[in-house]
Design a protein around this motif. Sequence first.
Motif, PDB file in Angstrom:
ATOM      1  N   MET A 247     -33.789  55.609 -33.548  1.00  0.00           N
ATOM      2  CA  MET A 247     -34.041  56.176 -34.585  1.00  0.00           C
ATOM      3  C   MET A 247     -32.816  56.452 -35.621  1.00  0.00           C
ATOM      4  N   ALA A 248     -31.688  56.466 -35.118  1.00  0.00           N
ATOM      5  CA  ALA A 248     -30.563  56.685 -36.062  1.00  0.00           C
ATOM      6  C   ALA A 248     -30.111  55.327 -36.459  1.00  0.00           C
ATOM      7  N   THR A 249     -30.344  54.689 -37.636  1.00  0.00           N
ATOM      8  CA  THR A 249     -30.069  53.472 -38.304  1.00  0.00           C
ATOM      9  C   THR A 249     -29.077  53.584 -39.103  1.00  0.00           C
ATOM     10  N   THR A 250     -28.717  54.419 -39.916  1.00  0.00           N
ATOM     11  CA  THR A 250     -27.933  54.849 -40.972  1.00  0.00           C
ATOM     12  C   THR A 250     -26.631  55.718 -40.279  1.00  0.00           C
ATOM     13  N   THR A 251     -25.433  55.814 -41.104  1.00  0.00           N
ATOM     14  CA  THR A 251     -24.240  56.378 -40.931  1.00  0.00           C
ATOM     15  C   THR A 251     -24.892  57.741 -41.325  1.00  0.00           C
ATOM     16  N   THR A 252     -25.551  57.991 -42.451  1.00  0.00           N
ATOM     17  CA  THR A 252     -25.920  59.660 -42.825  1.00  0.00           C
ATOM     18  C   THR A 252     -26.619  60.119 -41.807  1.00  0.00           C
ATOM     19  N   ARG A 253     -27.806  59.289 -41.341  1.00  0.00           N
ATOM     20  CA  ARG A 253     -28.723  59.867 -40.411  1.00  0.00           C
ATOM     21  C   ARG A 253     -27.925  60.187 -39.130  1.00  0.00           C
ATOM     22  N   ARG A 254     -27.076  59.352 -38.568  1.00  0.00           N
ATOM     23  CA  ARG A 254     -26.283  59.709 -37.359  1.00  0.00           C
ATOM     24  C   ARG A 254     -25.440  60.934 -37.531  1.00  0.00           C
ATOM     25  N   LEU A 255     -24.929  60.980 -38.602  1.00  0.00           N
ATOM     26  CA  LEU A 255     -24.163  62.149 -38.986  1.00  0.00           C
ATOM     27  C   LEU A 255     -24.765  63.437 -38.916  1.00  0.00           C
ATOM     28  N   ALA A 256     -26.067  63.439 -39.709  1.00  0.00           N
ATOM     29  CA  ALA A 256     -26.814  64.641 -39.535  1.00  0.00           C
ATOM     30  C   ALA A 256     -27.311  64.942 -38.243  1.00  0.00           C
ATOM     31  N   ILE A 257     -27.636  63.926 -37.539  1.00  0.00           N
ATOM     32  CA  ILE A 257     -28.223  64.254 -36.054  1.00  0.00           C
ATOM     33  C   ILE A 257     -27.142  64.827 -35.161  1.00  0.00           C
ATOM     34  N   PHE A 258     -25.901  64.104 -35.466  1.00  0.00           N
ATOM     35  CA  PHE A 258     -24.702  64.729 -34.494  1.00  0.00           C
ATOM     36  C   PHE A 258     -24.498  66.231 -34.915  1.00  0.00           C
ATOM     37  N   LEU A 259     -24.600  66.472 -36.490  1.00  0.00           N
ATOM     38  CA  LEU A 259     -24.182  67.792 -36.859  1.00  0.00           C
ATOM     39  C   LEU A 259     -25.293  68.930 -36.269  1.00  0.00           C
ATOM     40  N   GLY A 260     -26.479  68.352 -36.268  1.00  0.00           N
ATOM     41  CA  GLY A 260     -27.498  69.289 -35.727  1.00  0.00           C
ATOM     42  C   GLY A 260     -27.557  69.593 -34.358  1.00  0.00           C
ATOM     43  N   LEU A 261     -27.031  68.513 -33.730  1.00  0.00           N
ATOM     44  CA  LEU A 261     -26.864  68.855 -32.398  1.00  0.00           C
ATOM     45  C   LEU A 261     -25.582  69.647 -31.695  1.00  0.00           C
TER      46      LEU A 261
END
Length: 199
Positions: A1-15
């Motif tokens: 699911m996480a394919t971009t740096t921005t998306r990965r960062l958003a997922i990480f921050l949410g978790l």
Amino acid sequence: MATTTTRRLAIFLGLALVMGVTRFHPSLLNHALWDASWGVFFLAGFWLRGQGRWAFPLLMAEAVLVDYLVINGQGIDFWSHYCMSPAYWFLLPAYGALWLGGSWLAKRQQGLSLATLGLAVAALLVAEGLCYLISNGSFYWISASVPLPRSFGAWFANLGDWYLPFLTGTAAYVALGAVLHALATQLARTAQRSGHAQR
């Protein structure tokens, strides 16, 4: 699911936010929410697979920091708290088992399907079971908070007392994450179809 740096960062921050808020629960939420840490590490392994070099250490550092703040906030020295002992450091392999379970699932999942659901249940049961065995076992056998004499019979009784609450709490957060994942996947597909239709 996480394919971009921005998306990965958003997922990480949410978790990280969910773990931070729920791990603070004794002082902030009056035990209204179960600690999401176990579910967060499993979901992070799934969504952030391949990012373990930075995401896993940062989540571990957050967990330790929150524990430190909560314990010191109660006016107790960190290392004299009931839960603190050399066994505390066994949380590293315990949470690592959860991360690896999520990562294993991410590698083998087949989209939104019954096969993936079956794999998810199996991966969660194994990863959560290993995490529980490592964390509970290390505390029981190493911590000075557990009175002597110790025995395998008493340990198995202790395992049984706490296993179901830890499993259901973890499963609830992972299920919530799975629902969010399914919704995000469906929304992305809908947006993609809509984009193609407009061309």
